[in-house]
Motif scaffolding. Structure first.
Motif, PDB file in Angstrom:
ATOM      1  N   THR A  93       0.810  -1.217   0.000  1.00  0.00           N
ATOM      2  CA  THR A  93       0.000   0.000   0.000  1.00  0.00           C
ATOM      3  C   THR A  93       0.842   1.265   0.000  1.00  0.00           C
ATOM      4  O   THR A  93       0.340   2.345  -0.335  1.00  0.00           O
ATOM      5  N   ALA A  94       2.125   1.166   0.381  1.00  0.00           N
ATOM      6  CA  ALA A  94       3.007   2.339   0.373  1.00  0.00           C
ATOM      7  C   ALA A  94       3.614   2.571  -1.004  1.00  0.00           C
ATOM      8  O   ALA A  94       4.492   3.410  -1.173  1.00  0.00           O
ATOM      9  N   ASN A  95       3.129   1.822  -1.993  1.00  0.00           N
ATOM     10  CA  ASN A  95       3.620   1.912  -3.360  1.00  0.00           C
ATOM     11  C   ASN A  95       2.517   2.513  -4.230  1.00  0.00           C
ATOM     12  O   ASN A  95       1.346   2.143  -4.085  1.00  0.00           O
ATOM     13  N   PRO A  96       2.837   3.432  -5.128  1.00  0.00           N
ATOM     14  CA  PRO A  96       1.775   4.020  -5.963  1.00  0.00           C
ATOM     15  C   PRO A  96       1.175   3.055  -6.983  1.00  0.00           C
ATOM     16  O   PRO A  96       0.059   3.263  -7.460  1.00  0.00           O
ATOM     17  N   LEU A  97       1.906   2.000  -7.327  1.00  0.00           N
ATOM     18  CA  LEU A  97       1.445   1.141  -8.416  1.00  0.00           C
ATOM     19  C   LEU A  97       0.093   0.470  -8.165  1.00  0.00           C
ATOM     20  O   LEU A  97      -0.725   0.361  -9.100  1.00  0.00           O
ATOM     21  N   PRO A  98      -0.187  -0.016  -6.946  1.00  0.00           N
ATOM     22  CA  PRO A  98      -1.523  -0.598  -6.742  1.00  0.00           C
ATOM     23  C   PRO A  98      -2.646   0.377  -7.070  1.00  0.00           C
ATOM     24  O   PRO A  98      -3.672  -0.017  -7.627  1.00  0.00           O
ATOM     25  N   HIS A  99      -2.457   1.658  -6.743  1.00  0.00           N
ATOM     26  CA  HIS A  99      -3.484   2.651  -7.035  1.00  0.00           C
ATOM     27  C   HIS A  99      -3.578   2.910  -8.543  1.00  0.00           C
ATOM     28  O   HIS A  99      -4.670   3.076  -9.086  1.00  0.00           O
ATOM     29  N   VAL A 100      -2.430   2.937  -9.198  1.00  0.00           N
ATOM     30  CA  VAL A 100      -2.413   3.132 -10.655  1.00  0.00           C
ATOM     31  C   VAL A 100      -3.155   1.990 -11.345  1.00  0.00           C
ATOM     32  O   VAL A 100      -3.962   2.202 -12.252  1.00  0.00           O
ATOM     33  N   VAL A 101      -2.891   0.758 -10.891  1.00  0.00           N
ATOM     34  CA  VAL A 101      -3.478  -0.422 -11.521  1.00  0.00           C
ATOM     35  C   VAL A 101      -4.950  -0.567 -11.176  1.00  0.00           C
ATOM     36  O   VAL A 101      -5.793  -0.775 -12.058  1.00  0.00           O
TER      37      VAL A 101
END
Length: 391
Positions: A93-101
């Motif tokens: 969750t501290a990574n932007p990629l999950p939100h992007v995907v």
């Protein structure tokens, strides 16, 4: 980060030429690394200030969550893999990629600005490495499935509006290229996972009709669990599947490390081959198959699982046919031939002789000193008593 921009002859004269090349499949590049490098170097040639590119794809793989391609200006493309369960929930969750995907949104962080949000770990990491700008873009496939890529710049002031527009322009063709690559990659992985490396290659090469196949010369290893009927009557289905998986985790790696390949799982056991080309190869592979079985037994004994599970193994050799059989549109790759039948009969005879690991005379003669005569037995379908050896 030092700015090491060197004047190079542009590969593409315009953004349109770059995107056309991508839409055309990035020919003649066949390797994903070449394609990633071609795109990034092409952008550099068009005066787009990229210094780092990352492509993240989620793969259909039994052990891997995904694959990452990384390009850094002046370096070769690097490929990494994330294992299933590698990341904690907090790391994820501290990574932007999950939100992007998950939300199919673009996330940009202008790292030089005082008002840049510190909402992701990577913001501070990139700033410390000398980067000034970061943008993450969703790669949306034709199916709606989404992956992601990121672009970073070390240029003072970050990306210009022109550069951002160019990155967005090439995003759609990049998604198509990635989707095509993913289809090929997943097909290869799934074929190898479910039908074996050799069988997968045959299918991928067009051996998809009934009767298609090849002759294989190999040492054959049959393995099955002892007392499996009792275990299956005592243990619930999901627990039994877990037990089988844990057992095979102890046995299969010892096969593959020695040049063997599991062609087929058969309920509580498996059928593996160790191909060879000549007499010297036969001796080597006979020893390899024995070592694999012995190592697997030792691995089980060292684990608490060994208190519940044990197995029998039989080894023989010869040439047999491995190919497509079936009815209508349902096919399977199956091994057919006397050596396969003989190995199966050896495995059955092991129980009557009180042996866990047995080999044929053809194998025993190739590994002097490693086998002892266990006895003789009539093997169904083969004339005369057969000498069986234990190892």
């Amino acid at each position: 980060m030092a700015d090491s921009r060197e004047a190079k002859k542009p590969r593409f004269s315009s953004v349109e030429e770059l995107t056309n090349w991508m839409i055309d499949g990035a020919r003649p590049s066949a390797d994903a690394r070449e394609i990633v490098s071609g795109i990034c170097e092409g952008l550099v040639g068009l005066d787009v200030a990229i210094d780092r590119f990352m492509l993240f794809i989620y793969t259909l793989h039994p052990n891997l969550l995904g694959t990452r391609f990384r390009w850094i200006r002046g370096e070769a493309v690097d490929v990494g893999h994330a294992k299933i369960g590698q990341f904690s929930q907090e790391e994820y969750t501290a990574n932007p990629l999950p939100h992007v995907v998950e939300d199919q949104v673009t996330i940009r962080r202008h790292l030089e600005r005082a008002d840049c949000p510190e909402d992701y770990i990577i913001v501070g990491e990139l700033r410390e490495q000398g980067f000034t700008d970061y943008i993450a873009l969703p790669l949306i496939f034709t199916t709606g499935e989404t992956h992601a890529c990121t672009w970073s710049s070390a240029q003072a002031g970050g990306f210009s509006e022109r550069e951002i527009e160019i990155l967005k322009t090439i995003n759609a063709p990049l998604a198509r290229l990635t989707e095509t690559y993913m289809l090929r990659l997943n097909a290869a992985v799934l074929l190898s996972t479910y039908v074996g490396r050799n069988s997968g290659t045959l299918i991928r090469d067009g051996k998809v009709h009934r009767g298609d196949g090849e002759e294989i010369t190999a040492v054959i290893l049959f393995v099955d669990l002892k007392n499996f009927t009792r275990l299956s009557n005592e243990i619930a289905g999901p627990e039994l599947v877990g037990l089988l998986n844990d057992t095979f985790d102890h046995l299969v790696p010892s096969v593959t490390r020695r040049g063997g390949e599991v062609l087929k799982f058969m309920g509580d056991g498996f059928f593996a081959i160790f191909p060879y080309a000549d007499e010297a190869g036969l001796a080597d592979m006979a020893a390899a198959a024995m070592d694999a079985a012995s190592e697997g037994a030792e691995a089980l004994l060292k684990d608490a699982l060994g208190d519940t599970v044990s197995f029998r193994a039989a080894i023989h050799c010869g040439t047999f046919h491995y190919g497509n059989i079936g009815g209508a549109d349902r096919l399977d790759f199956t091994a057919i031939g006397p050596p396969v039948n003989y190995t199966a009969r050896l495995l059955s005879a092991a129980t009557g002789l009180g042996c866990d690991m047995v080999a044929s005379s053809d194998i025993a003669s190739r590994v002097p000193g490693r086998c002892a005569k266990a006895g003789t037995a009539d093997l169904k379908g083969f004339s005369g008593e057969q000498t069986i050896w234990r190892f």
